[in-house]
Enzyme design. Structure first.
Site, PDB file in Angstrom:
ATOM      1  N   LYS A  79       0.853  -1.193   0.000  1.00 39.20           N
ATOM      2  CA  LYS A  79       0.000   0.000   0.000  1.00 39.20           C
ATOM      3  C   LYS A  79       0.888   1.241   0.000  1.00 39.20           C
ATOM      4  O   LYS A  79       1.932   1.258   0.673  1.00 39.20           O
ATOM      5  CB  LYS A  79      -0.902  -0.016   1.239  1.00 39.20           C
ATOM      6  CG  LYS A  79      -1.938   1.099   1.288  1.00 39.20           C
ATOM      7  CD  LYS A  79      -2.851   0.938   2.504  1.00 39.20           C
ATOM      8  CE  LYS A  79      -3.926   2.007   2.588  1.00 39.20           C
ATOM      9  NZ  LYS A  79      -4.828   1.844   3.733  1.00 39.20           N
ATOM     10  N   SER A 154      -9.769   1.874   2.826  1.00 39.44           N
ATOM     11  CA  SER A 154      -8.950   2.664   1.943  1.00 39.44           C
ATOM     12  C   SER A 154      -7.909   1.852   1.174  1.00 39.44           C
ATOM     13  O   SER A 154      -7.361   2.351   0.188  1.00 39.44           O
ATOM     14  CB  SER A 154      -8.213   3.727   2.766  1.00 39.44           C
ATOM     15  OG  SER A 154      -7.339   3.119   3.688  1.00 39.44           O
ATOM     16  N   SER A 178      -9.846  -0.608   7.004  1.00 42.16           N
ATOM     17  CA  SER A 178      -9.312  -0.464   5.647  1.00 42.16           C
ATOM     18  C   SER A 178      -8.647  -1.695   5.056  1.00 42.16           C
ATOM     19  O   SER A 178      -8.291  -1.678   3.875  1.00 42.16           O
ATOM     20  CB  SER A 178      -8.323   0.693   5.595  1.00 42.16           C
ATOM     21  OG  SER A 178      -9.028   1.884   5.488  1.00 42.16           O
TER      22      SER A 178
END
Ligand code: GLN
Length: 497
Positions: A79, A154, A178
């Protein structure tokens, strides 16, 4: 688990990207395939689907010139809020568009020594604030099951990269769901370890008392492979707890009938409220019935303060964010506004203001304003302090329940993936989609989402498992048992794009 015929076809068509991490590592160990062949297949797959999905912000270049049979090989996507030395770390924000990380996050160091090959940095909501991966400066990411829908957020890029076969595993971060929420909406496994289990050193801070790095994978065993690498003590993060490293993959081999006969599972009645999609309720209960038939004791439990979790989180997380994001001022990091301003403020203040005005997106600005407001002297007691007290009550709810049971099972999300654009202009609706994932973060507990079927539109449904602090190993064991023994419906095409 892939059947023999499936593996045969994978070899026939050289579609190595479809293999699990465990199988890839086994085959490389036996010198039956090379790293280069796997990497080529992965990069080919990315080429094939990335235009439609936009799971990555940066894809690293590899000269496919190494033909080593090094037994350590772990292709993984990261990420874009986790630092890899010398690489861009954008957090999905214009303000960090060209920011190059000067050091490796601790998890990156751990992964490197386990043979990691970093494929790229995945797309995310700006500064991890969002539930749909629609707030990224680098464009939206699409759900591979239906390109008109959101992948969750997210960490939507990581979830999509794993779900679509672009990588076997990925790292994400989970502050309020997330990892678990996008894992649920994209039909993959997602695990958030206990707060303090994984070092946050090198993870760009959003809400420091909640943030935790975790794993996406296509099956529980692969998740365990990565989890056991990253769940290690690190003295660079003062909240990291000094516990011995566990061998999660070894633990999975011990899962048998007796394991399931000796566990008690709590079903929190507050998680099956009105408004939850009927097919989700049904699927979760079919797994619960299966576990009961297998010998687990099932008990209804109550977490009475659940209804306050979203409100509590959306005071605490923005408060911490408003303080953490004060460092982006155009001087220390990233983007700096060069535009002139007519204002009467002294020059440097204008520069700060302009930089933030131009560098941050709307959701980040909303969070900074919410947080600054809750922390301001006149409102601190009424909002921030009160939220901390409610957080304690939520924590105590869980502690009471975990005196009686070993696990909690609940849905991960109230609905399956919603349409792109559906909630982006309605922050309250967007925040409410985190209702089942947030309590676990507020209490610092480990949580996992595993696929448990599809709704009648073919969209994935996630089942959430929560365990007491530092019981990741039990979490993985129960998830493994369900994955191996529960008869999941299969959809025709494993990869929908
Ligand atoms: N959706 C939540 C938020 O917007 C959670 C984000 C996260 O876990 N990083 O804050």
């Amino acid at each position: 688990m892939l059947s023999f015929t499936e593996v045969f076809y994978i070899f026939l068509f050289m579609e190595f990207y479809r293999l699990s991490l465990r199988t890839v590592q086994d085959l490389i160990n036996k010198k039956e395939i090379s790293q280069k062949e796997v990497l080529k297949s992965i990069l080919g797959r990315i080429n094939q689907v990335e235009k439609q999905l936009n799971a990555f912000i940066t894809i690293f270049d590899y000269e496919l010139d190494f033909n080593s049979y090094n037994t350590k090989f772990l292709p993984i996507a990261i990420k874009d809020n986790i630092c890899i030395k010398g690489k861009r770390t954008t957090c999905g924000s214009k303000i960090l568009e060209n920011y190059i990380a000067p050091y490796d996050a601790t998890v990156i160091e751990f992964l490197r020594s386990a043979g990691a090959v970093f494929i790229g940095k995945t797309n995310m909501d700006e500064f991890a604030m969002g539930s749909s991966t629609e707030t990224s400066y680098f464009g939206i990411t699409r759900n591979p099951y239906d390109l008109s829908r959101i992948p969750g957020g997210s960490s939507g890029g990581s979830a999509v990269a794993v779900a679509s076969g672009e990588v076997p595993v990925a790292l994400g971060s989970d502050t309020g769901g997330s990892i678990r929420q996008p894992a649920a909406l994209c039909g993959v496994v997602g695990m958030k370890p206990t707060y303090g289990r994984v070092s946050r050193y090198g993870l760009v801070a959003f809400a420091s008392s909640l943030d935790q790095i975790g794993v996406f994978a296509r099956n529980v065993y692969d998740c365990a492979i990565v989890a056991e690498i990253i769940c290690q003590y690190d003295d660079k993060d003062s909240t990291c707890v000094n516990l011995p490293q566990e061998k999660f993959t070894g633990e999975l081999q011990t899962v048998d009938e007796n394991f399931i006969k000796n566990i008690k599972i709590g079903i929190p009645k507050e998680y099956f409220i009105e408004g939850i999609q009927e097919e989700i309720r049904q699927k979760i209960f079919s797994v619960i019935e299966f576990l009961s038939r297998s010998g687990a004791k099932i008990e209804e439990v109550s977490l009475p303060h659940t209804e306050y979790a979203v409100a509590t989180y959306y005071i605490i997380a923005p408060s911490e964010a408003s303080s953490n994001l004060a460092r982006y001022d155009g001087v220390k990091y990233g983007y700096k506004s060069s535009s002139k301003t007519e204002d009467d403020y002294p020059e440097v203040i204008n520069m700060y203001r302009k930089t933030r005005q131009e560098g941050f997106g709307a959701e980040v600005k909303r969070r900074i304003m919410l947080g600054t407001y809750s922390l301001s002297s006149g409102y601190y007691d009424a909002y921030y302090l009160k939220a901390q007290k409610v957080r304690k009550l939520i924590f105590e709810d869980f502690m009471r329940v975990f005196n009686k049971v070993d696990f909690i099972i609940a849905p991960t999300t109230p609905t399956t993936a919603f349409k792109l654009g559906e909630k982006i202009n309605d922050p309250l609706q967007m925040y409410l989609s985190d209702i089942f994932t947030i309590p676990c973060n507020l209490a610092g507990l480990p949580g996992m989402s595993i696929p448990c079927g599809y709704d009648n539109q073919g969209l994935p449904i996630g089942l959430q498992l929560i365990a007491p602090h530092f019981k990741e190993s039990n979490l993985l064991k129960l998830a493994h048992f369900i994955e191996l023994n529960f008869k999941f419906e299969k959809i025709k095409n494993e990869y929908v794009v």
